[in-house]
Scaffold this motif. Sequence first.
Motif, PDB file in Angstrom:
ATOM      1  N   THR A 137      11.819 -29.475 -18.037  1.00  0.00           N
ATOM      2  CA  THR A 137      12.548 -29.413 -19.297  1.00  0.00           C
ATOM      3  C   THR A 137      13.733 -30.378 -19.276  1.00  0.00           C
ATOM      4  OG1 THR A 137      11.959 -27.085 -19.438  1.00  0.00           O
ATOM      5  CG2 THR A 137      13.647 -27.858 -20.946  1.00  0.00           C
ATOM      6  N   TYR A 138      14.472 -30.366 -18.176  1.00  0.00           N
ATOM      7  CA  TYR A 138      15.677 -31.198 -18.061  1.00  0.00           C
ATOM      8  C   TYR A 138      15.334 -32.687 -18.069  1.00  0.00           C
ATOM      9  CZ  TYR A 138      20.019 -33.055 -16.086  1.00  0.00           C
ATOM     10  OH  TYR A 138      21.169 -33.762 -15.865  1.00  0.00           O
ATOM     11  N   VAL A 139      14.417 -33.095 -17.218  1.00  0.00           N
ATOM     12  CA  VAL A 139      14.092 -34.514 -17.089  1.00  0.00           C
ATOM     13  C   VAL A 139      13.401 -35.033 -18.356  1.00  0.00           C
ATOM     14  CG1 VAL A 139      12.800 -36.230 -15.759  1.00  0.00           C
ATOM     15  CG2 VAL A 139      14.008 -34.399 -14.570  1.00  0.00           C
ATOM     16  N   GLY A 140      12.494 -34.234 -18.925  1.00  0.00           N
ATOM     17  CA  GLY A 140      11.825 -34.631 -20.155  1.00  0.00           C
ATOM     18  C   GLY A 140      12.813 -34.877 -21.275  1.00  0.00           C
ATOM     19  N   SER A 141      13.755 -33.945 -21.453  1.00  0.00           N
ATOM     20  CA  SER A 141      14.760 -34.092 -22.511  1.00  0.00           C
ATOM     21  C   SER A 141      15.662 -35.293 -22.244  1.00  0.00           C
ATOM     22  CB  SER A 141      15.614 -32.823 -22.604  1.00  0.00           C
ATOM     23  OG  SER A 141      14.795 -31.723 -22.860  1.00  0.00           O
ATOM     24  N   ALA A 142      16.019 -35.525 -20.981  1.00  0.00           N
ATOM     25  CA  ALA A 142      16.906 -36.643 -20.640  1.00  0.00           C
ATOM     26  C   ALA A 142      16.232 -37.977 -20.956  1.00  0.00           C
ATOM     27  CB  ALA A 142      17.306 -36.581 -19.164  1.00  0.00           C
ATOM     28  N   LEU A 143      14.932 -38.078 -20.652  1.00  0.00           N
ATOM     29  CA  LEU A 143      14.208 -39.327 -20.909  1.00  0.00           C
ATOM     30  C   LEU A 143      14.177 -39.635 -22.405  1.00  0.00           C
ATOM     31  CD1 LEU A 143      11.218 -38.998 -18.395  1.00  0.00           C
ATOM     32  CD2 LEU A 143      13.050 -40.704 -18.330  1.00  0.00           C
ATOM     33  N   ILE A 144      13.874 -38.625 -23.217  1.00  0.00           N
ATOM     34  CA  ILE A 144      13.827 -38.851 -24.664  1.00  0.00           C
ATOM     35  C   ILE A 144      15.229 -39.144 -25.203  1.00  0.00           C
ATOM     36  CG2 ILE A 144      13.356 -37.735 -26.891  1.00  0.00           C
ATOM     37  CD1 ILE A 144      10.905 -36.522 -25.671  1.00  0.00           C
ATOM     38  N   ALA A 145      16.238 -38.414 -24.694  1.00  0.00           N
ATOM     39  CA  ALA A 145      17.615 -38.643 -25.142  1.00  0.00           C
ATOM     40  C   ALA A 145      18.047 -40.077 -24.830  1.00  0.00           C
ATOM     41  CB  ALA A 145      18.555 -37.644 -24.482  1.00  0.00           C
ATOM     42  N   GLN A 146      17.679 -40.551 -23.648  1.00  0.00           N
ATOM     43  CA  GLN A 146      18.005 -41.928 -23.253  1.00  0.00           C
ATOM     44  C   GLN A 146      17.406 -42.925 -24.253  1.00  0.00           C
ATOM     45  OE1 GLN A 146      19.725 -43.043 -20.531  1.00  0.00           O
ATOM     46  NE2 GLN A 146      19.142 -45.181 -20.387  1.00  0.00           N
ATOM     47  N   PHE A 147      16.143 -42.700 -24.592  1.00  0.00           N
ATOM     48  CA  PHE A 147      15.457 -43.578 -25.546  1.00  0.00           C
ATOM     49  C   PHE A 147      16.141 -43.538 -26.913  1.00  0.00           C
ATOM     50  CE2 PHE A 147      12.320 -43.802 -28.999  1.00  0.00           C
ATOM     51  CZ  PHE A 147      11.878 -45.111 -28.842  1.00  0.00           C
ATOM     52  N   VAL A 148      16.468 -42.326 -27.389  1.00  0.00           N
ATOM     53  CA  VAL A 148      17.097 -42.180 -28.705  1.00  0.00           C
ATOM     54  C   VAL A 148      18.476 -42.851 -28.724  1.00  0.00           C
ATOM     55  CG1 VAL A 148      18.129 -40.498 -30.295  1.00  0.00           C
ATOM     56  CG2 VAL A 148      15.833 -40.102 -29.388  1.00  0.00           C
ATOM     57  N   LEU A 149      19.256 -42.651 -27.671  1.00  0.00           N
ATOM     58  CA  LEU A 149      20.596 -43.239 -27.601  1.00  0.00           C
ATOM     59  C   LEU A 149      20.522 -44.760 -27.584  1.00  0.00           C
ATOM     60  CD1 LEU A 149      22.205 -40.816 -25.001  1.00  0.00           C
ATOM     61  CD2 LEU A 149      22.902 -41.040 -27.383  1.00  0.00           C
ATOM     62  N   MET A 150      19.532 -45.316 -26.874  1.00  0.00           N
ATOM     63  CA  MET A 150      19.381 -46.764 -26.826  1.00  0.00           C
ATOM     64  C   MET A 150      18.910 -47.283 -28.180  1.00  0.00           C
ATOM     65  SD  MET A 150      17.764 -47.196 -23.017  1.00  0.00           S
ATOM     66  CE  MET A 150      17.577 -48.961 -22.963  1.00  0.00           C
ATOM     67  N   TYR A 151      17.959 -46.567 -28.803  1.00  0.00           N
ATOM     68  CA  TYR A 151      17.397 -46.984 -30.084  1.00  0.00           C
ATOM     69  C   TYR A 151      18.461 -46.995 -31.178  1.00  0.00           C
ATOM     70  CZ  TYR A 151      14.253 -47.090 -34.113  1.00  0.00           C
ATOM     71  OH  TYR A 151      13.619 -47.419 -35.274  1.00  0.00           O
ATOM     72  N   THR A 152      19.358 -45.999 -31.165  1.00  0.00           N
ATOM     73  CA  THR A 152      20.395 -45.928 -32.191  1.00  0.00           C
ATOM     74  C   THR A 152      21.623 -46.758 -31.824  1.00  0.00           C
ATOM     75  OG1 THR A 152      21.215 -43.899 -31.170  1.00  0.00           O
ATOM     76  CG2 THR A 152      19.724 -43.634 -33.022  1.00  0.00           C
TER      77      THR A 152
ATOM     78  N   MET B 182      20.020 -25.717 -11.771  1.00  0.00           N
ATOM     79  CA  MET B 182      20.553 -26.723 -12.692  1.00  0.00           C
ATOM     80  C   MET B 182      21.590 -27.597 -11.998  1.00  0.00           C
ATOM     81  SD  MET B 182      19.497 -27.502 -15.615  1.00  0.00           S
ATOM     82  CE  MET B 182      20.670 -28.139 -16.791  1.00  0.00           C
ATOM     83  N   SER B 183      22.522 -26.962 -11.288  1.00  0.00           N
ATOM     84  CA  SER B 183      23.547 -27.748 -10.574  1.00  0.00           C
ATOM     85  C   SER B 183      22.895 -28.736  -9.616  1.00  0.00           C
ATOM     86  CB  SER B 183      24.474 -26.829  -9.782  1.00  0.00           C
ATOM     87  OG  SER B 183      24.951 -25.799 -10.586  1.00  0.00           O
ATOM     88  N   LEU B 184      21.901 -28.250  -8.895  1.00  0.00           N
ATOM     89  CA  LEU B 184      21.219 -29.101  -7.913  1.00  0.00           C
ATOM     90  C   LEU B 184      20.468 -30.240  -8.599  1.00  0.00           C
ATOM     91  CD1 LEU B 184      19.652 -26.514  -5.420  1.00  0.00           C
ATOM     92  CD2 LEU B 184      21.364 -28.266  -4.901  1.00  0.00           C
ATOM     93  N   ILE B 185      19.667 -29.883  -9.627  1.00  0.00           N
ATOM     94  CA  ILE B 185      18.838 -30.890 -10.299  1.00  0.00           C
ATOM     95  C   ILE B 185      19.723 -31.955 -10.954  1.00  0.00           C
ATOM     96  CG2 ILE B 185      17.194 -31.261 -12.191  1.00  0.00           C
ATOM     97  CD1 ILE B 185      16.061 -28.423 -11.537  1.00  0.00           C
ATOM     98  N   VAL B 186      20.794 -31.523 -11.630  1.00  0.00           N
ATOM     99  CA  VAL B 186      21.715 -32.466 -12.274  1.00  0.00           C
ATOM    100  C   VAL B 186      22.304 -33.421 -11.238  1.00  0.00           C
ATOM    101  CG1 VAL B 186      23.971 -32.647 -13.401  1.00  0.00           C
ATOM    102  CG2 VAL B 186      22.273 -31.029 -14.263  1.00  0.00           C
ATOM    103  N   ASN B 187      22.737 -32.860 -10.140  1.00  0.00           N
ATOM    104  CA  ASN B 187      23.319 -33.692  -9.090  1.00  0.00           C
ATOM    105  C   ASN B 187      22.319 -34.691  -8.521  1.00  0.00           C
ATOM    106  OD1 ASN B 187      26.158 -32.969  -8.273  1.00  0.00           O
ATOM    107  ND2 ASN B 187      25.241 -30.965  -8.505  1.00  0.00           N
ATOM    108  N   ILE B 188      21.147 -34.181  -8.153  1.00  0.00           N
ATOM    109  CA  ILE B 188      20.163 -35.021  -7.477  1.00  0.00           C
ATOM    110  C   ILE B 188      19.611 -36.093  -8.416  1.00  0.00           C
ATOM    111  CG2 ILE B 188      17.890 -35.011  -6.365  1.00  0.00           C
ATOM    112  CD1 ILE B 188      18.663 -32.104  -5.424  1.00  0.00           C
ATOM    113  N   LEU B 216      26.263 -28.872 -17.115  1.00  0.00           N
ATOM    114  CA  LEU B 216      27.312 -29.684 -17.713  1.00  0.00           C
ATOM    115  C   LEU B 216      28.526 -29.781 -16.789  1.00  0.00           C
ATOM    116  CD1 LEU B 216      27.793 -31.218 -20.355  1.00  0.00           C
ATOM    117  CD2 LEU B 216      28.881 -29.167 -21.252  1.00  0.00           C
ATOM    118  N   SER B 217      28.868 -28.676 -16.152  1.00  0.00           N
ATOM    119  CA  SER B 217      29.998 -28.695 -15.210  1.00  0.00           C
ATOM    120  C   SER B 217      29.723 -29.665 -14.076  1.00  0.00           C
ATOM    121  CB  SER B 217      30.236 -27.302 -14.624  1.00  0.00           C
ATOM    122  OG  SER B 217      30.278 -26.350 -15.638  1.00  0.00           O
ATOM    123  N   ALA B 218      28.504 -29.637 -13.576  1.00  0.00           N
ATOM    124  CA  ALA B 218      28.145 -30.555 -12.492  1.00  0.00           C
ATOM    125  C   ALA B 218      28.257 -31.991 -12.969  1.00  0.00           C
ATOM    126  CB  ALA B 218      26.727 -30.256 -12.018  1.00  0.00           C
TER     127      ALA B 218
END
Lengths: 155, 268
Positions: A137-152, B182-188, B216-218
């Motif tokens: 969930t985290y990495v997927g959202s970050a990848l799309i967010a990166q694309f959107v931020l660059m596109y805009t 989350m803290s770990l994944i964000v950091n790594i 977010l804190s991380a």
Amino acid sequence: MTETISSKVLIEWIGILVIFSIISAIGNVIGYHYPFMESLVGMLILCGISLAGLIIETYTPWDIPSILYISILGLLLALPISPVSDFIIYYTTRVELISLTTVLLAYAGISMGKDLGDFKKVGVKGVVVTFFVIFGTYVGSALIAQFVLMYTGMI
Amino acid sequence: MNDGLTNINIRDILNYKLHITVLVIFLISTYIGVIRFSLFDTITIIILPLVFSLFLSLFAYTSKRIEWIQKKESQTATLIFTVIICPLIAKLAIVSGANIHLLYQTGPLLILEELGDILCVLVAMPIAILLGFRRKSVGMASSICREPQMAVIINRYGADSEEMKGLMIVYSIGIVLGTVFMSLIVNIMSYLLPLHPYAYAIACAIGSTSMNVAGLSALCVLYPDISNQLMAFSAIANLISVLLSVYIFMFILLPLAERIYSFLEGYQ
């Protein structure tokens, strides 16, 4: 196919929501120092919207969960154009989300108690799946967010 | 909606011992409050009162001394739980309605961020099926498994279904270990895949308040100079997530999870 709500179910819903309102309002007074009556009014607004959603779900023929009706109802009532938005926003901010979640999880723990045996069996495997759920969930959202931020052109 | 729980009657619901126990657990948890401490230098561990609440109530069920919380009360609690999720959803809906201007100020494209959850299904679904969770996989790996998704699963499959049990596994482990993960994944990930911190701040709005705050804190510890912008982006993304996660879950993630399930189970 529509069905009618038996008065038993309706009384159960109202009973549960009233008890939940009182417990949450007490907690909001003690934990977050809001006036009791304001928290209680806030809770009753939230419960009124919930009850409306539950009733709409029962009386509409589509397979749409009540939370959808509740979401739309809550959103519309709080929009700036809504005549009751000030009233609703004022009283519902007297209810901390974290306090509602804390009560929810107290019931959740008691509810989970009867399934604790099953829960122990999944142990490490469950932890592995949970890790990848959060990771994906985290990495997927970050990848799309990166694309959107660059596109805009924001970054 | 409450098919399996029809043996619960109004007298069970008005069982004051159950509610007083919950009230006491709630007050103790609120009194303890938010606990935060640092591991090494960058990993901030945050424990919210809801974690204490969950453990105390599990303890209340298992404890021999608290004899008034038994199987019957546990069944009643399941029904109560099904209903009281609704006011939480109402609360979140009101927050997003009140902040609707933030949604259109930041541009509708940010909505696309929610589609990132597809990666969760693609990665976690095969792993859950491989580990032998069968129908539970659909509840476990189709979303981040928080309250909105829980409500959908209860609605669609029932409070006592395999899918709901699966969701509760990830839900509970998420409560206990989610903030740590989350803290770990964000950091790594900031080292392994150096995307812009704004992108990671948006991604922190994962759909769970405690995990959002922990991640977010991380991130703010990693990039202290832009911590205000990171918080702003994360708050907006969180609003979008609150507003849309249910719809994305119902119409995209859950059908996708069902597809992957029938595809992979077909092979076995």
